[in-house]
Design a protein around this motif. Structure first.
Motif, short mmCIF file in Angstrom:
data_model
loop_
_atom_site.label_atom_id
_atom_site.label_comp_id
_atom_site.label_asym_id
_atom_site.label_seq_id
_atom_site.Cartn_x
_atom_site.Cartn_y
_atom_site.Cartn_z
N ALA A 1 4.33 -15.72 -16.20
CA ALA A 1 5.73 -15.31 -16.15
C ALA A 1 5.84 -13.97 -15.41
N ILE A 2 6.85 -13.86 -14.54
CA ILE A 2 7.14 -12.61 -13.84
C ILE A 2 8.50 -12.11 -14.32
N LYS A 3 8.53 -10.94 -14.90
CA LYS A 3 9.78 -10.36 -15.37
C LYS A 3 10.30 -9.34 -14.37
N VAL A 4 11.61 -9.23 -14.29
CA VAL A 4 12.26 -8.32 -13.35
C VAL A 4 13.04 -7.29 -14.15
N TYR A 5 12.68 -6.02 -13.97
CA TYR A 5 13.31 -4.94 -14.73
C TYR A 5 14.04 -3.98 -13.81
N THR A 6 15.07 -3.32 -14.35
CA THR A 6 15.78 -2.28 -13.61
C THR A 6 14.90 -1.05 -13.50
N ALA A 7 14.85 -0.46 -12.31
CA ALA A 7 14.01 0.71 -12.11
C ALA A 7 14.40 1.82 -13.07
N GLY A 8 13.38 2.46 -13.67
CA GLY A 8 13.62 3.56 -14.60
C GLY A 8 13.93 3.15 -16.01
N SER A 9 13.92 1.85 -16.29
CA SER A 9 14.30 1.37 -17.62
C SER A 9 13.13 1.26 -18.57
N ASP A 10 11.90 1.47 -18.09
CA ASP A 10 10.71 1.38 -18.94
C ASP A 10 10.66 0.03 -19.66
N ASP A 11 10.78 -1.02 -18.90
CA ASP A 11 10.72 -2.39 -19.42
C ASP A 11 11.85 -2.71 -20.40
N ALA A 12 12.89 -1.92 -20.41
CA ALA A 12 13.94 -2.10 -21.42
C ALA A 12 15.09 -2.97 -20.92
N THR A 13 15.40 -2.90 -19.64
CA THR A 13 16.58 -3.58 -19.14
C THR A 13 16.20 -4.58 -18.05
N GLU A 14 16.46 -5.85 -18.30
CA GLU A 14 16.17 -6.86 -17.28
C GLU A 14 17.19 -6.75 -16.15
N TYR A 15 16.69 -6.96 -14.94
CA TYR A 15 17.53 -6.84 -13.76
C TYR A 15 18.26 -8.17 -13.51
N ASN A 16 19.46 -8.08 -13.03
CA ASN A 16 20.24 -9.28 -12.70
C ASN A 16 19.70 -9.86 -11.39
N GLN A 17 18.94 -10.94 -11.49
CA GLN A 17 18.26 -11.49 -10.32
C GLN A 17 19.21 -12.04 -9.27
N SER A 18 20.44 -12.31 -9.64
CA SER A 18 21.41 -12.79 -8.65
C SER A 18 21.74 -11.71 -7.62
N LEU A 19 21.39 -10.46 -7.93
CA LEU A 19 21.65 -9.35 -7.00
C LEU A 19 20.54 -9.17 -5.97
N ILE A 20 19.44 -9.87 -6.18
CA ILE A 20 18.30 -9.75 -5.26
C ILE A 20 18.67 -10.38 -3.91
N THR A 21 18.31 -9.71 -2.84
CA THR A 21 18.59 -10.23 -1.50
C THR A 21 17.28 -10.63 -0.82
N TRP A 22 17.41 -11.56 0.13
CA TRP A 22 16.27 -12.13 0.85
C TRP A 22 16.52 -12.02 2.34
N GLN A 23 15.46 -11.81 3.09
CA GLN A 23 15.59 -11.71 4.55
C GLN A 23 14.81 -12.81 5.22
N ASP A 24 15.44 -13.48 6.19
CA ASP A 24 14.75 -14.52 6.96
C ASP A 24 13.65 -13.88 7.81
N GLU A 25 12.52 -14.58 7.87
CA GLU A 25 11.36 -14.04 8.60
C GLU A 25 10.72 -15.13 9.45
N LYS A 26 10.03 -14.67 10.49
CA LYS A 26 9.23 -15.55 11.33
C LYS A 26 7.87 -14.89 11.51
N PHE A 27 6.81 -15.63 11.20
CA PHE A 27 5.46 -15.10 11.35
C PHE A 27 4.63 -16.04 12.21
N PRO A 28 3.79 -15.50 13.12
CA PRO A 28 3.65 -14.10 13.46
C PRO A 28 4.97 -13.50 13.95
N GLU A 29 5.10 -12.16 13.77
CA GLU A 29 6.35 -11.51 14.15
C GLU A 29 6.62 -11.70 15.63
#
Length: 374
Positions: A346-374
């Motif tokens: 399991a991978i948990k996502v926490y808000t920075a500075g929360s000391d494992d206390a506050t889970e981060y809202n994963q719907s706010l995570i953004t993703w960037q399209d990539e092509k490799f090799p660059e």
């Protein structure tokens, strides 16, 4: 080729014993007297060749040749040799699968080398564009062998060339900003006298003490772009990569540990190596605490020290079925935040500075399209 070199060694000894003035007389220097055989040029030194495939497809080639001028015509037949691919995987710890036949073709399946010649041009390996039917995480290859040589003999140690598909990868990466990721290994992995931890990052900017990964050691980037492996309270200046990381550029980093000796690879190339105190237990894997701001992907932990070839071969993507994977988070949009190894930690996502206390809202995570090799 081994037989040829052995024969040449005998010839050299003869030269020293009887004096070189007698070579022509004794016909030691006459190539026609050497044993002759047909093989694929370069297969003994480099049995694997990368074949890059993009949206337009890809092409590579090989040359079959004789060691010396042939005394008569020799007709060669080429074939796909899946057993040779399986043997290569077994010997080298790779996981290539045979590329389905509909995606490739040879420019010729038969070729004749005429008498008094050593070759008759090259054979092309043509690959069509690869579609979504093929799993992007699977490593494919085309193993081509000389199946027979009518009128001649084969040098069996050098009759196969493996074309490893180096697929241009269209994927995505996770933007890390304001949160961190954490996995706890329960029970911990202990007595790991060898292991490899690898990941890819692209920094927004250089700033001090950007914690990238923190298992039971500390991987960070300093204000001047220095990449460091910090074990315990040690701050060994030798434990820095020679390469300075620059913002806006992807770096694929692998720490390869083998009984306190560490090799650091950057973008598949050995950058530096040094010794460290013991790091043979993994209880957790912290990813940043929020101190790192930029893009990250392909976080992996193996229970073995990967070879230089394996580091390069697995640069952009890995096969989840690799039995040596203890943890593998591709961190692409399709997979999400997930360990796809057999262990499924399991991978948990926490808000920075929360000391494992506050889970981060994963719907706010953004993703960037990539092509490799660059």
């Amino acid at each position: 080729m081994k037989h040829i070199f052995k024969f040449l060694g005998i010839a050299t000894l003869a030269c020293l014993t009887w004096s070189c003035a007698d070579i022509d007389k004794d016909e030691v220097g006459d190539e026609s007297k050497l044993p002759n055989a047909v093989y694929i040029e370069g297969a003994d030194v480099n049995p694997v060749t990368k074949l890059t495939v993009d949206a337009a497809g890809g092409k590579s080639s090989f040359t079959a040749r004789a060691a010396n001028k042939l005394g008569s015509n020799v007709t060669l037949k080429f074939a796909i040799n899946e057993k040779a691919l399986e043997k290569y995987n077994e010997l080298n710890g790779t996981h290539y699968k045979l590329l389905p036949a509909k995606y490739y073709s040879l420019s010729a399946e038969n070729l004749t080398i005429s008498a008094n010649n050593i070759s008759n041009g090259s054979i092309d390996v043509n690959v069509k564009p690869l579609d979504n039917e093929l799993d992007a995480s699977t490593k494919y290859a085309i193993p081509v062998s000389i199946a027979s040589a009518e009128g001649g003999s084969l040098l069996n140690s050098s009759v196969t060339k493996i074309f490893a598909i180096d697929r241009v990868l269209y994927t995505s990466s996770l933007r890390q900003n304001g949160f961190y990721l954490k996995t706890t290994f329960n029970p911990p992995y202990t007595n790991l006298q060898e292991w490899t931890l690898s990941y890819a990052i692209k920094l927004d900017q250089n700033k001090d003490n950007q914690a990238v990964l923190s298992p039971d050691f500390y991987s960070r980037v300093t204000a001047d772009g220095g990449l460091q492996m910090k074990v315990g309270e040690t701050d060994d200046p030798k434990a820095f990569a020679k390469t300075k990381l620059q913002p806006g550029k992807w770096y694929y980093i692998a720490w390869v540990y083998n009984r306190q000796h560490v090799k650091c690879y950057i973008n598949g190339t050995l950058d530096t190596e040094f010794d460290v105190p013991k790091v043979e237990t993994f209880t957790k894997l912290n990813m940043s605490w929020g101190a790192f701001v930029g893009y990250v992907r392909e976080i992996r932990l193996y229970d073995k020290a990967l070879s230089a070839f394996q580091v390069m071969d697995n640069l952009y993507i890995e096969t989840p079925e690799n039995p040596n994977l203890l943890f593998y988070a591709p961190l692409d949009k399709n997979t999400g935040i997930k360990d796809v190894s057999k262990n499924h930690h399991a991978i948990k996502v926490y808000t920075a500075g929360s000391d494992d206390a506050t889970e981060y809202n994963q719907s706010l995570i953004t993703w960037q399209d990539e092509k490799f090799p660059e």
